[in-house]
Design a protein around this motif. Sequence first.
Motif, PDB file in Angstrom:
ATOM      1  N   GLY A  83     -59.114  40.553 -18.618  1.00 28.81           N
ATOM      2  CA  GLY A  83     -59.818  39.432 -19.428  1.00 28.81           C
ATOM      3  C   GLY A  83     -61.414  39.576 -19.540  1.00 28.81           C
ATOM      4  O   GLY A  83     -62.086  38.700 -19.846  1.00 28.81           O
ATOM      5  N   THR A  85     -56.221  35.338 -15.569  1.00 26.67           N
ATOM      6  CA  THR A  85     -57.673  36.031 -15.448  1.00 26.67           C
ATOM      7  C   THR A  85     -58.966  35.104 -15.307  1.00 26.67           C
ATOM      8  O   THR A  85     -59.919  35.675 -15.048  1.00 26.67           O
ATOM      9  CB  THR A  85     -57.763  37.344 -16.675  1.00 26.67           C
ATOM     10  OG1 THR A  85     -57.513  36.379 -17.659  1.00 26.67           O
ATOM     11  CG2 THR A  85     -56.620  38.042 -16.574  1.00 26.67           C
ATOM     12  N   ILE A 138     -60.875  35.797 -12.412  1.00 21.85           N
ATOM     13  CA  ILE A 138     -61.565  36.849 -12.225  1.00 21.85           C
ATOM     14  C   ILE A 138     -63.110  36.694 -12.722  1.00 21.85           C
ATOM     15  O   ILE A 138     -63.292  36.291 -13.894  1.00 21.85           O
ATOM     16  CB  ILE A 138     -61.405  38.204 -12.926  1.00 21.85           C
ATOM     17  CG1 ILE A 138     -59.871  38.533 -12.299  1.00 21.85           C
ATOM     18  CG2 ILE A 138     -62.109  39.226 -12.894  1.00 21.85           C
ATOM     19  CD1 ILE A 138     -59.065  39.776 -13.134  1.00 21.85           C
TER      20      ILE A 138
HETATM   21 CA   LIG Z   1     -62.693  36.146 -17.572  1.00 18.21          CA
END
Ligand SMILES: [Ca+2]
Lengths: 357, 357, 357, 357
Positions: free
Chosen positions: B297, C238, C241
Amino acid sequence: TTDPVPTPSSPPPDVVRAASMELVVTDLEASRRFYVDVLDLVVTEEDEDTVYLRSLEEFIHHNLVLRRGPVAAVAAFSYRVRTPEDLDRAVAFYTELGCRVERRTDGWVKGVGDSVRVTDPLGFPYEFFHEVDHVERLAWAYDRHTPGALVRIDHFNQVTPDVPRAVAYMENLGFRVTEDIQDEAGTTYAAWMRRKPTVHDTAMTGGDGPRMHHVAFATHEKHNILAICDKLGALRMTDSIERGPGRHGVSNAFYLYLRDPDGHRVEIYTQDYWTGDPDNPVVTWDVHDNQRRDWWGNPVVPSWYTDASRVLDLDGELQPLTSRTDDSEMEVTIGADGFSYTRKGDTEHGFKLGATL
Amino acid sequence: TTDPVPTPSSPPPDVVRAASMELVVTDLEASRRFYVDVLDLVVTEEDEDTVYLRSLEEFIHHNLVLRRGPVAAVAAFSYRVRTPEDLDRAVAFYTELGCRVERRTDGWVKGVGDSVRVTDPLGFPYEFFHEVDHVERLAWAYDRHTPGALVRIDHFNQVTPDVPRAVAYMENLGFRVTEDIQDEAGTTYAAWMRRKPTVHDTAMTGGDGPRMHHVAFATHEKHNILAICDKLGALRMTDSIERGPGRHGVSNAFYLYLRDPDGHRVEIYTQDYWTGDPDNPVVTWDVHDNQRRDWWGNPVVPSWYTDASRVLDLDGELQPLTSRTDDSEMEVTIGADGFSYTRKGDTEHGFKLGATL
Amino acid sequence: TTDPVPTPSSPPPDVVRAASMELVVTDLEASRRFYVDVLDLVVTEEDEDTVYLRSLEEFIHHNLVLRRGPVAAVAAFSYRVRTPEDLDRAVAFYTELGCRVERRTDGWVKGVGDSVRVTDPLGFPYEFFHEVDHVERLAWAYDRHTPGALVRIDHFNQVTPDVPRAVAYMENLGFRVTEDIQDEAGTTYAAWMRRKPTVHDTAMTGGDGPRMHHVAFATHEKHNILAICDKLGALRMTDSIERGPGRHGVSNAFYLYLRDPDGHRVEIYTQDYWTGDPDNPVVTWDVHDNQRRDWWGNPVVPSWYTDASRVLDLDGELQPLTSRTDDSEMEVTIGADGFSYTRKGDTEHGFKLGATL
Amino acid sequence: TTDPVPTPSSPPPDVVRAASMELVVTDLEASRRFYVDVLDLVVTEEDEDTVYLRSLEEFIHHNLVLRRGPVAAVAAFSYRVRTPEDLDRAVAFYTELGCRVERRTDGWVKGVGDSVRVTDPLGFPYEFFHEVDHVERLAWAYDRHTPGALVRIDHFNQVTPDVPRAVAYMENLGFRVTEDIQDEAGTTYAAWMRRKPTVHDTAMTGGDGPRMHHVAFATHEKHNILAICDKLGALRMTDSIERGPGRHGVSNAFYLYLRDPDGHRVEIYTQDYWTGDPDNPVVTWDVHDNQRRDWWGNPVVPSWYTDASRVLDLDGELQPLTSRTDDSEMEVTIGADGFSYTRKGDTEHGFKLGATL
Ligand SMILES: [Ca+2]
Ligand SMILES: [Fe+2]
Ligand SMILES: [Fe+2]
Ligand SMILES: [Fe+2]
Ligand SMILES: [Fe+2]
């Protein structure tokens, strides 16, 4: 142990870490090729008879000294101490033990200042120093890193006949046991001892001694060690590979053992564990557990048990050997049919590794 | 597609793999430093104006040709064909398409024999060759491998305005789609196509074209790609890092995008998957799935969408550009608030990755 | 620093290492999924409101405590001390500093005995303990290791307005600076400090505080960190992250920053270097060197600068914040055109990394 | 070769790749534990007597079938062919060779449709199929990947007395030799042959046959293979490790050999090289080059030479064995003093690996 090393009343020097070894080599050019061209250690400085080498994350002058000489041997196991005053402590400690002690304010080798060398109670040439030249720490110099990059010196390994005697002396010197190998009768075959909070700065391996079993350098990752093997293959130098690569049981580290042109043994080592807590659990392995020396159960080649380097006294003469009288690990673990072990009958002992003896 | 490329009645040449790219560079010394001193490609041969480079597992003369020239551009996307007769097929195939075709029995570059270059229906300079000099495959020469060792050329990536038109033409040339990016309205933003049984030999990326988006080289492992970043950091050349490292959604490979001194984009790539079965499932990704281009991502930097290298015609002149009229991937995926996506509302579609459109 | 923390006459406790953090989380089930099902930390013990977690090479009861509570915050930064008597020293040290000090002989959490908690001069809830239950060290239990195996807790990172003031206090507590970030005017933006011989047990980051910037766990190798990213991609998580993976300039470690369900930041970290020598060289980085925080020059996402977790006092109430008045690292390093830096004009400074200020 | 296999006039089927092996196992539960709980292969489907397993990047129904039976043996080496019509070609090809041929339109195992099994001229049970159920390709399912993740089936290895005879037959079947081991007298000890563009889909190893030497699965990286060893150590199953891990000379791949509960040998394998060019150079190794089987020169354990699995005819009866009459690789490479070799006297042969015979 019938002849224990006395416990001095003087406090020991505060040892920071195993920092360097001085090796006498018979063909300096061949040794330089091995350590510089093959293993890619960094040359800090060199002259006609000496090469000073360091690992990539080191900031002191050297971790390995190659010195040309007539007989392959070890001239010094060198430890860094915390303060200049620790040299006074080293002098007092070993003087009280009746050892030969020699202090040189300008150092025994380049790059190092005031240092003390002793022939210790086990017959080993131990050096202690604090003053040292700083050099560039090449940790970030990735343009100079190679696939098998050696980033630190990690530890020594010494051969001595009476391991418990050696351990008791080292504990007086301030070392602490992290792991050992024993049998049910109480015989100790080897012990690992640390000052820095890893598994060891040095280990004592049972055998005729004093001899140097190996000096170990660390890589960051396991693939770095495999890359050294691949390179030795490409150079058609696989005779240098004595044992491994593999995973140790003791220390849990990934390892490889090489032999240099004089037969001095070098270990490449990575990823043991934190041992710095005051109550760090000691792991005792049964000598009959065949995963103690290779976690994958791969056999240990006999030369690994039998061969080791002689060590020198402070005059540069070979130290005489004393034979081990306790059982030999090689003999008790290799049967008529090759490598035997008692693992199959092992019973589980809670969460303790190895056998609880 | 309003203006489809006709389907020739002539069979296409049997393309084995993407084999080499010829890059025109404006500062040959700077480019040589980048590809040889930094990326460690192997120089097979060089002269005043040309450097022939190969990867470590290659046995043909080169995978990359750097040629000095006045304007940075791509002179050839070069494919190896299975037999000498496939050159006749290439001539017939492209002649029937009305393309300019030029065959040189001595080759256009050193190391390669009889070859055909065409300006293809999309405006790209495609080369086909079979005859080629064999050189040493350095797969086992681990003494020459570096931490970021590039072992194979993997693929090209081309920018073209109309992706479905390009795909139809490439399918006639014998390529097969493995993955693509679409939206719910049926717009195709990019497609990956292969001859060799990996995810691709080339990909078509929607945009003003013909332009070259990147050429990709493979490493063995992910740490090799990280090592290239570390080395660029040490050389204070991090401006060369455009995007990554990261994990692709499309292809499942680990990647890094660099820009060479002329801005030519080079991908370092490792570990996609087997696609050689005749019914290999095509993976279609929704353009609004923000894991399609980076599985973690992480955002795609705009220059990665906008920048690409010009390509040359067979006279060495810049090919004119045609604008993309379909939606732009960058525009539909970057909202006012930065990188947006529709992932949160995604529903699961059985075991199919991406959205089933 | 206009308001220095006084230097106590009492000696500080002998801190062994950063050992554990107690996090208050608002959705214990969600947090448990994150730390146990995603990050694969090991559950030592749990009850309705608390989960005790440890890393795979740990032998003490826990490295992370998740406690259900109404507001996400940090309840304790917990350090192990060398001896039981060090708790007396901690009481005397902080009492002399005028801090609130509370000692509980049965501990504040399960698994830990006699402990001292204080609200330190910077407003942080610091805990000191020696007594602790031993549990199985899973270092050898490779059947329980996952691709992203977390093997150790490594360090804390704290946000505080006045970094030099914080550093002076921490030096009194026995910590030693290993690296920092400054500018030419002498402003200090962050400092890394250690007890154990790695780059740090905690770092002080300039900003409104007291807040907790992150807690860090170590893996063995870099691929373990990449595997965590891959797994988060597979789980369509994600958004967790925040930054990375990448290579730090400061510390030379490989890193990844995640955000847990409450936004608490967790770093995954591997391979910094030995700092245990008494004269370990301090590395000072120029705040305008854009490789200081990412060695590859990749930009730092603004949330990484702005977001941090609140901390609690000993009654469980949120500590009030004090604003930073010195320059902000984010503001001085992000220009109108995004992330700027002065690297291009950098001159070399011998073998010192970063700029010598 | 005194009794060559005739060359059929019928064209061979177009083999895509080695796709699956059917193993008869005597303790299905024990075998399931080995392949599923230890090696982490994915169960596609199972019933009381059969377990269908696949690797993580596979999209066809299975790569390994475990079937309960009275005697451990191999029931099928199964190859995927390009089209349904290739089954007609397989029938014609083997019928012309006088082999027993049996076609089942519903397949011999679940998940596979129309298939042909033959007892081939060497006595091996070969299967050819095209129709097969598609299942989820778990390449992106990183939440299901383990440290030793097996991502592909790579190849078979077969034991047969007369290697040149076997090679000639396989070349008629459309396979191509990539590497072999010979001696100066012209004896061929083993040969590697491929359809897919890697080093092999199968290899022929000289010995009493027909027997199955091993089936090989691929990992992405070398550390995945080390992780399998570590896990076997943790499970106290190191008797399963027969040889390795190591680097092959032949193929340049990284390898490990395991033995399953019935003694069937499984190789774990990663990172060989591209062989898909029509003029891919064949590498011939001298049998006396002790880096041919282990690039690091580590010895080959005798069981690796002597042990192999029996194979079945189409009625499920054990095929009789024919003895090898050519020299044995084990005998010519192990001297009275253990493993000997002629490497030391080797002369360089330009860029060719191994000895040019
Ligand atoms: Ca991201
Ligand atoms: Fe060692
Ligand atoms: Fe690409
Ligand atoms: Fe950190
Ligand atoms: Fe194999």
